[in-house]
Structures are given as C-alpha cells and as structure tokens.
Design an enzyme around this catalytic site. Structure first.
Site: not given
Ligand code: DX5
Ligand code: ZN
Length: 218
Positions: A36, A38, A174, A34, A9, A67, A69, A138
């Site tokens: 993320d 947000m 994840d 990956h 990620s 991903h 969010m 998750m």
């Molecule tokens: C959290 C993300 C994850 C996060 C994982 O909302 O969706 O992908 O980056 O980070 P680690 O591996 O550090 O928990």
């Molecule tokens: Zn993620």
C-alpha cells in the site's frame, strides 16, 4: 473460475521488521504481497515508496501487488516497476488519462490494474477493459487499515464480474476483508482478497497462518 488469491497487505505489518514480516506471510501461505503506497495527497496518510519496495523484494519471490494511492501516478510507474513490483495498480480517480497510465504500466512489462474507490461507478473502466490484468474494488475508503467493510460495494463486484465476461482479469477486493466478509465478496465474484489487519493480528507467523487459512476457508 480463477483461483482464490490471498494477498496480505503489509500496511498492518510491523514496519520495524518489514522484510521479516514479508518472509513470514510468504512462508505461511500468502499468494501475493499487497503493497500500500500512500502519498499524503491522494489519501490522508503516507507510507513508503520505491526504496522500501526494493529493500523487501528479496524477502519473497511471490507476486508484489502494488496499490498506488498517489496522485500524480504516471511519473512514478517506472520506478515502481524497477523496484520489483509485478502488478502496478493506479486509481482511476488519480489520473486524468487512465488509458495512457495503463499503457505506461504495460510498457514496463508489468501487469496493469485499476482501483476504484467505493463511490466510483464501474462504468469508468468500460473503455479500458482490454488493457487490464486486474480490477481492484475498494471496500473501504483508502488510507488506513482496520476500517469497516462497505457492503454496498458487493453490487459493484457483481457488475464488474459481468462486464469482464471471460477476459483474463482478476477482481481484487481491498478493505475490511475478514472471515466474515470474505464469503460475501467471493460470492459476488471477487477472486483476489486483500487483508491487512485480519492477517497480521496476533503478530506471530503462527497467527498469520491461522488468519489466512480462516479467510481462505471462510
Ligand atoms: C487501505 C489499503 C488496504 C488496507 C486493508 O487504503 O489499500 O490495502 O491496508 O487493510 P484492512 O484489511 O485492515 O482493512
Ligand atoms: Zn490496498
């Protein structure tokens, strides 16, 4: 059984050198990248959108595992497809009409995923299984990297694995994935492992290679 995928990620990467970081984990053995996304509404953090995905697309030919969010998610699906995502995953909790959202992703020609927060029961995917290429479970509450793994989700991984049967659907996990937690989620049935802080810790490509190998070989 489906091959194990390691998907770093980039949330934990150096955002001042994102292209270089993507190229580094690519060269050091990442299977997918990956991303993320947000929005500060669905989750209490804001990261990046389609312009950044577009900007790093040329840094790696590997699968861009996106991903989302974000809520709403439907209005942005086309833009993320255009920007270069290969898998687009929406949260079941972020759309009233999950079947329609998944159809919209498939209409772009990309692979469709659904993500479930730790407390969301797997029953929500029961009637959309045949539209899915991936289920993202998750193992932390979304919004940040470096959080503690939630062991209760292992039961859900096994149940989703049973629901899927022999359908060609990846089970991705994840959050809090490390060499210590990777065996638990793999034994429960996950075949795609997202890791941010556990991969990018140390900050050099040599660290990334060692960290990804430690997770893969755990
Ligand atoms: C959290 C993300 C994850 C996060 C994982 O909302 O969706 O992908 O980056 O980070 P680690 O591996 O550090 O928990
Ligand atoms: Zn993620």
């Amino acid at each position: 059984s489906r091959p194990i995928v390691i998907a770093p990620s980039i949330l934990s990467a150096d955002f001042s050198r994102l292209g270089e970081e993507v190229a580094a984990v690519d060269q050091m053995g990442a299977d997918w990248i990956h991303l993320d996304v947000m929005d500060g509404h669905f989750v209490p953090n804001i990261t990046f959108g389609p312009p950044i995905v577009k900007a790093i697309r040329a840094s790696s030919p590997k699968v861009f595992d996106c991903h989302l969010m974000i809520e709403p998610c439907d209005p942005y699906i086309e833009a993320f497809a255009e920007a270069g995502c290969d898998i687009i995953t929406v949260h079941a909790e972020a759309t009233t009409h999950l079947d329609r959202s998944l159809q919209a992703i498939k209409a772009t020609g990309k692979k469709a995923g659904v993500a479930l927060n730790p407390s969301t029961p797997e029953s929500v995917i029961q009637y959309v299984l045949d539209r899915l290429d991936l289920v993202l479970l998750m193992t932390v509450n979304p919004g940040f990297g470096g959080q503690a793994f939630i062991p209760a989700v292992c039961d859900k991984i096994a149940r989703v694995k049973a629901m899927i049967g022999d359908r060609p659907i990846d089970i991705e996990v994840d959050g809090g994935i490390t060499p210590q937690t990777a065996p638990l989620v793999a034994a429960a049935g996950a075949n795609a492992l997202v890791a941010g802080s556990a991969v990018f810790k140390g900050g050099t490509p040599a660290d990334y290679e060692r960290n990804m190998a430690a997770i893969r070989d755990a």
